[in-house]
Design a protein around this motif. Structure first.
Motif, mmCIF file in Angstrom:
data_model
loop_
_atom_site.group_PDB
_atom_site.id
_atom_site.type_symbol
_atom_site.label_atom_id
_atom_site.label_comp_id
_atom_site.label_asym_id
_atom_site.label_seq_id
_atom_site.Cartn_x
_atom_site.Cartn_y
_atom_site.Cartn_z
ATOM 1 N N MET A 3 0.829 -1.206 0.000
ATOM 2 C CA MET A 3 0.000 0.000 0.000
ATOM 3 C C MET A 3 0.866 1.260 0.000
ATOM 4 S SD MET A 3 -2.968 -1.162 -0.319
ATOM 5 C CE MET A 3 -4.187 0.018 0.137
ATOM 6 N N LYS A 4 1.964 1.219 0.708
ATOM 7 C CA LYS A 4 2.878 2.374 0.751
ATOM 8 C C LYS A 4 3.509 2.598 -0.619
ATOM 9 C CE LYS A 4 4.518 5.446 3.543
ATOM 10 N NZ LYS A 4 3.640 6.524 3.958
ATOM 11 N N SER A 5 3.883 1.523 -1.292
ATOM 12 C CA SER A 5 4.458 1.640 -2.634
ATOM 13 C C SER A 5 3.430 2.182 -3.620
ATOM 14 C CB SER A 5 4.965 0.285 -3.117
ATOM 15 O OG SER A 5 6.088 -0.108 -2.376
ATOM 16 N N LEU A 6 2.203 1.706 -3.520
ATOM 17 C CA LEU A 6 1.136 2.199 -4.389
ATOM 18 C C LEU A 6 0.883 3.684 -4.133
ATOM 19 C CD1 LEU A 6 -1.345 -0.815 -4.209
ATOM 20 C CD2 LEU A 6 0.078 -0.154 -6.156
ATOM 21 N N GLU A 7 0.912 4.056 -2.877
ATOM 22 C CA GLU A 7 0.714 5.457 -2.505
ATOM 23 C C GLU A 7 1.819 6.338 -3.093
ATOM 24 O OE1 GLU A 7 0.885 8.023 1.588
ATOM 25 O OE2 GLU A 7 -0.083 6.054 1.688
ATOM 26 N N ARG A 8 3.066 5.874 -3.003
ATOM 27 C CA ARG A 8 4.193 6.636 -3.563
ATOM 28 C C ARG A 8 4.054 6.796 -5.077
ATOM 29 N NH1 ARG A 8 7.453 3.851 0.013
ATOM 30 N NH2 ARG A 8 8.056 2.342 -1.579
ATOM 31 N N LEU A 9 3.666 5.723 -5.742
ATOM 32 C CA LEU A 9 3.507 5.791 -7.191
ATOM 33 C C LEU A 9 2.376 6.750 -7.563
ATOM 34 C CD1 LEU A 9 4.241 4.980 -10.028
ATOM 35 C CD2 LEU A 9 2.880 2.887 -9.724
ATOM 36 N N GLU A 10 1.263 6.677 -6.860
ATOM 37 C CA GLU A 10 0.162 7.597 -7.122
ATOM 38 C C GLU A 10 0.588 9.049 -6.909
ATOM 39 O OE1 GLU A 10 -3.884 7.026 -5.824
ATOM 40 O OE2 GLU A 10 -3.512 4.882 -5.580
ATOM 41 N N GLU A 11 1.328 9.288 -5.850
ATOM 42 C CA GLU A 11 1.807 10.646 -5.571
ATOM 43 C C GLU A 11 2.719 11.131 -6.706
ATOM 44 O OE1 GLU A 11 4.772 12.936 -2.482
ATOM 45 O OE2 GLU A 11 3.768 11.123 -1.786
ATOM 46 N N THR A 12 3.600 10.263 -7.156
ATOM 47 C CA THR A 12 4.497 10.620 -8.259
ATOM 48 C C THR A 12 3.703 10.937 -9.520
ATOM 49 O OG1 THR A 12 6.276 9.261 -7.348
ATOM 50 C CG2 THR A 12 6.435 9.818 -9.680
ATOM 51 N N LEU A 13 2.704 10.110 -9.816
ATOM 52 C CA LEU A 13 1.868 10.353 -10.990
ATOM 53 C C LEU A 13 1.118 11.677 -10.874
ATOM 54 C CD1 LEU A 13 0.455 6.777 -11.593
ATOM 55 C CD2 LEU A 13 1.999 8.041 -13.097
ATOM 56 N N ASP A 14 0.590 11.955 -9.694
ATOM 57 C CA ASP A 14 -0.120 13.220 -9.475
ATOM 58 C C ASP A 14 0.809 14.410 -9.700
ATOM 59 O OD1 ASP A 14 -2.494 11.915 -8.851
ATOM 60 O OD2 ASP A 14 -2.184 12.055 -6.676
ATOM 61 N N LEU A 15 2.026 14.321 -9.163
ATOM 62 C CA LEU A 15 2.986 15.409 -9.312
ATOM 63 C C LEU A 15 3.400 15.588 -10.774
ATOM 64 C CD1 LEU A 15 5.240 14.756 -6.179
ATOM 65 C CD2 LEU A 15 3.673 16.689 -6.534
ATOM 66 N N GLU A 16 3.656 14.471 -11.454
ATOM 67 C CA GLU A 16 4.062 14.549 -12.855
ATOM 68 C C GLU A 16 2.926 15.111 -13.712
ATOM 69 O OE1 GLU A 16 6.378 11.851 -16.063
ATOM 70 O OE2 GLU A 16 4.597 10.917 -15.181
ATOM 71 N N THR A 17 1.723 14.640 -13.491
ATOM 72 C CA THR A 17 0.575 15.113 -14.253
ATOM 73 C C THR A 17 0.387 16.617 -14.039
ATOM 74 O OG1 THR A 17 -0.478 12.942 -14.166
ATOM 75 C CG2 THR A 17 -1.917 14.830 -14.609
ATOM 76 N N ALA A 18 0.481 17.062 -12.808
ATOM 77 C CA ALA A 18 0.349 18.490 -12.508
ATOM 78 C C ALA A 18 1.466 19.288 -13.192
ATOM 79 C CB ALA A 18 0.378 18.723 -11.000
ATOM 80 N N ALA A 19 2.678 18.759 -13.162
ATOM 81 C CA ALA A 19 3.805 19.443 -13.813
ATOM 82 C C ALA A 19 3.583 19.540 -15.323
ATOM 83 C CB ALA A 19 5.110 18.714 -13.504
ATOM 84 N N LEU A 20 3.117 18.458 -15.929
ATOM 85 C CA LEU A 20 2.863 18.467 -17.370
ATOM 86 C C LEU A 20 1.766 19.469 -17.731
ATOM 87 C CD1 LEU A 20 3.046 14.641 -18.072
ATOM 88 C CD2 LEU A 20 4.620 16.377 -18.965
ATOM 89 N N LEU A 21 0.722 19.498 -16.928
ATOM 90 C CA LEU A 21 -0.382 20.425 -17.194
ATOM 91 C C LEU A 21 0.048 21.882 -17.032
ATOM 92 C CD1 LEU A 21 -3.352 18.506 -15.537
ATOM 93 C CD2 LEU A 21 -2.963 18.875 -17.993
ATOM 94 N N SER A 22 1.020 22.128 -16.150
ATOM 95 C CA SER A 22 1.508 23.504 -15.963
ATOM 96 C C SER A 22 2.723 23.786 -16.849
ATOM 97 C CB SER A 22 1.851 23.749 -14.493
ATOM 98 O OG SER A 22 2.981 22.977 -14.126
ATOM 99 N N ARG A 23 3.055 22.826 -17.709
ATOM 100 C CA ARG A 23 4.166 22.931 -18.667
ATOM 101 C C ARG A 23 5.526 23.077 -17.991
ATOM 102 N NH1 ARG A 23 -0.200 25.491 -20.965
ATOM 103 N NH2 ARG A 23 -0.802 24.747 -23.008
ATOM 104 N N ASP A 24 5.653 22.512 -16.798
ATOM 105 C CA ASP A 24 6.935 22.493 -16.086
ATOM 106 C C ASP A 24 7.602 21.149 -16.365
ATOM 107 O OD1 ASP A 24 9.098 22.532 -14.395
ATOM 108 O OD2 ASP A 24 7.923 22.576 -12.543
ATOM 109 N N LEU A 25 8.535 21.139 -17.283
ATOM 110 C CA LEU A 25 9.175 19.896 -17.706
ATOM 111 C C LEU A 25 10.518 19.677 -17.015
ATOM 112 C CD1 LEU A 25 8.402 20.199 -21.526
ATOM 113 C CD2 LEU A 25 6.976 19.246 -19.706
ATOM 114 N N SER A 26 10.822 20.467 -16.017
ATOM 115 C CA SER A 26 12.140 20.422 -15.387
ATOM 116 C C SER A 26 12.407 19.158 -14.570
ATOM 117 C CB SER A 26 12.332 21.646 -14.490
ATOM 118 O OG SER A 26 11.384 21.632 -13.424
#
Length: 114
Positions: A3-26
């Protein structure tokens, strides 16, 4: 631990998706590394599950993860298409500039005037 690993992956996906939507590719390289690590952890844990039985909470988490992965994939595909389109435009402009100036530069250089 799963569950902790799934949570980390979900958090990473959320952060990446938000970065892509805000055009922050850094941080894309970091997101990619984190996703790869999480997927490796999860796949190892799932293989070790006895009798292939995963509890209901994990199943719900996997469903949520699937949805986030699909959203993330769609956004990444959109970015890749944009990169391909921009690349095609730039390549076309370079080809046009080279073909337009090749003959005139060569003619001017050799002293053949019009």
């Amino acid at each position: 631990m799963l569950m902790k690993s799934l949570e980390r992956l979900e958090e990473t996906l959320d952060l990446e998706t938000a970065a892509l939507l805000s055009r922050d590719l850094s941080k894309l390289e970091d997101f990619n590394r984190r996703k790869s690590q999480s997927l490796l952890e999860i796949s190892r844990m799932v293989r070790s599950v006895e009798n292939g039985v995963i509890d209901e909470n994990a199943v719900k988490r996997f469903q949520s993860l699937k949805s986030k992965l699909e959203e993330n994939q769609a956004i990444l595909e959109r970015h890749m298409r944009a990169v391909q389109e921009i690349s095609a435009v730039i390549s076309g402009a370079i080809r046009a500039a080279e073909s337009d100036s090749t003959y005139s530069a060569d003619v001017a250089h050799r002293g053949y005037g019009a």
